[in-house]
Write an enzyme that holds these catalytic residues in place. Sequence first.
Site, short mmCIF file in Angstrom:
data_model
loop_
_atom_site.label_atom_id
_atom_site.label_comp_id
_atom_site.label_asym_id
_atom_site.label_seq_id
_atom_site.Cartn_x
_atom_site.Cartn_y
_atom_site.Cartn_z
N CYS A 1 43.33 43.33 34.36
CA CYS A 1 44.38 43.64 35.34
C CYS A 1 45.76 43.53 34.70
CB CYS A 1 44.22 42.76 36.58
SG CYS A 1 45.10 43.41 38.04
N HIS B 1 38.25 43.05 38.01
CA HIS B 1 38.17 41.62 37.69
C HIS B 1 36.72 41.13 37.57
CE1 HIS B 1 42.43 40.35 38.41
NE2 HIS B 1 42.45 41.42 39.17
N GLU C 1 35.73 38.42 36.29
CA GLU C 1 35.72 36.97 36.52
C GLU C 1 35.63 36.64 38.01
OE1 GLU C 1 40.09 37.83 37.10
OE2 GLU C 1 38.36 38.70 36.04
#
Length: 222
Positions: free
Chosen positions: A86, A194, A196
């Site tokens: 990002c 994302h 994560e």
Amino acid sequence: MKAAVITFPGSNCDRDLAVAFENAGAEVVRVWHKDSELPSGIDVVGIPGGFSFGDYLRCGAIAANSPICRGVVEHANRGGYVLGICNGFQVLTETRLVPGALIRNMNLKFVCKTVGLKVEQTDSIFTGGYVAGSEIQIPIAHHDGNYRADDALLERLKGEGQIAFTYAENPNGSAGDIAGVFSDNRRVLGMMPHPERAAEVVHGSTDGQALFRALVDGLVSA
């Protein structure tokens, strides 16, 4: 295997990224943007999402000129691995570690939702845990995720296998539906979604786990 996670003023995904690395088996070192060099023995650098320096000027532009980014560029130029997510992807384009540019979403609105990504390339340490052509579910949360590349660059990215992920349904206007790209040597990956945030059952998707596990396992066995 040791990972460094960079924190800038305005980073808000640095802890998430550190936890994802740790859960995959990495030792994580947190690094502040004013540090002039990376700690010794770093295998991979993670540049997290957020709004570094309030997204003033261009997103990622100020962060790209911070002291630590000189060390990140040197690390990459030595053949080290870097993952930018990002805002981290925006930083990577500003440092020219990955090609292209990122601008305001086509609809001029912040987009936050889970999207389908098509895995375009598995011949890399980042994506080797996926099946080429498969679709994974990964969240996005960005205002400036519109990836831009001219026709010549798009053809080169396709021809050289530098497109890591594309959107199943384009949420931001990105050229070629591109969601993530590699550097020429595929040791640097920039992506807007994302992984994560899709690395634990509680997240609602664990499709991001494969990226971190493949990366850590690959570096351990290297």
